[in-house]
Motif scaffolding. Structure first.
Motif, mmCIF file in Angstrom:
data_model
loop_
_atom_site.group_PDB
_atom_site.id
_atom_site.type_symbol
_atom_site.label_atom_id
_atom_site.label_comp_id
_atom_site.label_asym_id
_atom_site.label_seq_id
_atom_site.Cartn_x
_atom_site.Cartn_y
_atom_site.Cartn_z
ATOM 1 N N TYR A 1 0.824 -1.210 0.000
ATOM 2 C CA TYR A 1 0.000 0.000 0.000
ATOM 3 C C TYR A 1 0.857 1.258 0.000
ATOM 4 N N PRO B 1 0.625 4.983 1.109
ATOM 5 C CA PRO B 1 -0.216 5.917 1.868
ATOM 6 C C PRO B 1 -0.327 7.289 1.224
ATOM 7 N N PRO C 1 -4.023 7.083 -1.230
ATOM 8 C CA PRO C 1 -4.967 6.166 -0.585
ATOM 9 C C PRO C 1 -6.074 5.695 -1.520
ATOM 10 N N VAL D 1 -10.414 3.695 1.459
ATOM 11 C CA VAL D 1 -9.738 4.328 2.590
ATOM 12 C C VAL D 1 -10.182 5.789 2.713
ATOM 13 N N ARG D 2 -10.249 6.477 1.592
ATOM 14 C CA ARG D 2 -10.676 7.886 1.621
ATOM 15 C C ARG D 2 -12.094 8.017 2.168
ATOM 16 N N LEU E 1 -5.620 -0.070 6.420
ATOM 17 C CA LEU E 1 -4.825 0.847 5.610
ATOM 18 C C LEU E 1 -5.026 2.295 6.048
ATOM 19 N N LEU E 2 -6.185 2.614 6.601
ATOM 20 C CA LEU E 2 -6.400 3.959 7.126
ATOM 21 C C LEU E 2 -5.445 4.249 8.270
ATOM 22 N N THR F 1 -2.390 5.493 6.891
ATOM 23 C CA THR F 1 -2.559 6.747 6.157
ATOM 24 C C THR F 1 -2.748 7.926 7.085
#
Length: 334
Positions: free
Chosen positions: A246, A248, A251, A255-256, A322-323, A326
């Protein structure tokens, strides 16, 4: 980081300014700034002269960035940080300003890393550097009397922590710039280190492939929070592969979307994913069943998938992980 500093500044100006100082020095160090660059940065941020003495040589910079050649008045040094080979300080008349300690601390970290880089044969940062070849790392390990095939893992901790061995001595460590700022990398040879929290444990690997463990340790560290202050990358299983692939900086849309939810909506979504039914989710949230049903439908439209289906749960769990990689707040740590 700049967005986080702005938000913090609106809530607590002191906290926002401290984060700005950390970010400023992290950028300087990541870009390879030398001693003069670090001192200029400290002088500009503090509005007073900054100095360093390294193995008997004194270098000082004024707030306008110009070098100072006249002898420093030792009575004006406040505050300072010392090491066996160097000392750094600010020169301020009167009482220190609120951020002086933070500025000197980050200046000291920069000088410590700068000195380590000038002795690459002794620096752990060279061993975890993916830009170096396996042969280069093997040669550096040999100087530490570590066989390249020895199983090791790297630990990621905040820069101001020290990890000790079971014998009570400092474990081999170095401050390393990462895409998330400065972290301390510590080499673990036996799994018996006395580790402060928070900490991210990398995967076990051959010593000459230490960068692989360090990359995993960074990810694990980013996933720590107040309720889980220690994360082992091995426990992530295949999710580690997802996190490593991933970026960052770009994103994914999932995720966004999660990042755009307000805290209440995010809590309702998490409960909907984890609960056995919408009715049990409503009971846990203390909300009426029909209200939660309506929120479920609205969230499904916003996400573009139903978070209660098996596939939807998979997408939510992946996006939530993944957030954490980020989010500039660094997974909620304080």
């Amino acid at each position: 980081m700049h967005q986080l500093a702005g938000r913090l500044n609106s809530l607590d100006p002191t906290a926002g300014e401290a984060l700005r100082i950390v970010s400023y020095f992290d950028v300087l160090i990541a870009r390879g700034a030398g001693l003069d660059g670090l001192l200029r940065g400290a002088a500009v941020l503090s509005g007073t002269a900054a100095g360093a003495e390294i193995r008997g040589r004194v270098t000082r910079r004024a707030p306008d960035g110009q070098p100072l050649t006249e002898p420093a008045d030792p009575r004006r040094r406040s505050p300072l940080r010392s090491h066996a080979d160097w000392t750094v300080w600010l020169e301020r008349d009167g009482e220190p300003e609120p951020n002086d300690e933070m500025i000197v601390e980050r200046l000291a970290l920069g000088v410590e890393l700068l000195q380590a880089r000038r002795r690459p044969e002794a620096g752990l940062d060279a061993i975890v550097d993916p830009a170096r070849s396996v042969d280069e790392r093997a040669a550096l390990l040999a100087k530490r009397r570590i066989d390249p095939s020895t199983p090791v893992r790297l630990l990621a901790t905040p820069v101001d922590t020290e990890v000790r061995t079971d014998a009570g001595t400092d474990a081999p460590s170095a401050i390393v710039p990462t895409r998330y700022g400065l972290l301390r990398a510590t080499l673990d040879l036996n799994g018996k280190l006395d580790t402060p929290k928070p900490v991210g444990y990398g995967t076990w690997t051959r010593a000459d492939r230490a960068p692989e463990s360090w990359d995993a340790a960074i990810i694990a560290f980013r996933l720590t929070d107040a309720s889980t202050p220690a994360v082992d990358a091995t426990d992530l299983g295949t999710m580690l592969l997802l996190a490593q692939a991933y970026d960052p900086q770009t994103p994914h849309e999932d995720v966004r979307t999660l990042a755009g939810l307000d805290p209440r909506a995010a809590d309702i979504l998490r409960t909907l994913v984890e609960a056995d039914s919408i009715r049990s989710a409503a009971a846990e949230l203390g909300m009426h069943h029909s209200t939660v049903q309506a929120r479920h439908e609205a969230l499904t439209r916003a996400l573009g998938y139903d978070p209660r289906t098996n596939l939807g749960k998979m997408r939510y769990i992946a996006a939530a992980l993944l957030l954490r990689l980020t989010d500039p707040t660094g997974s909620g740590r304080t």
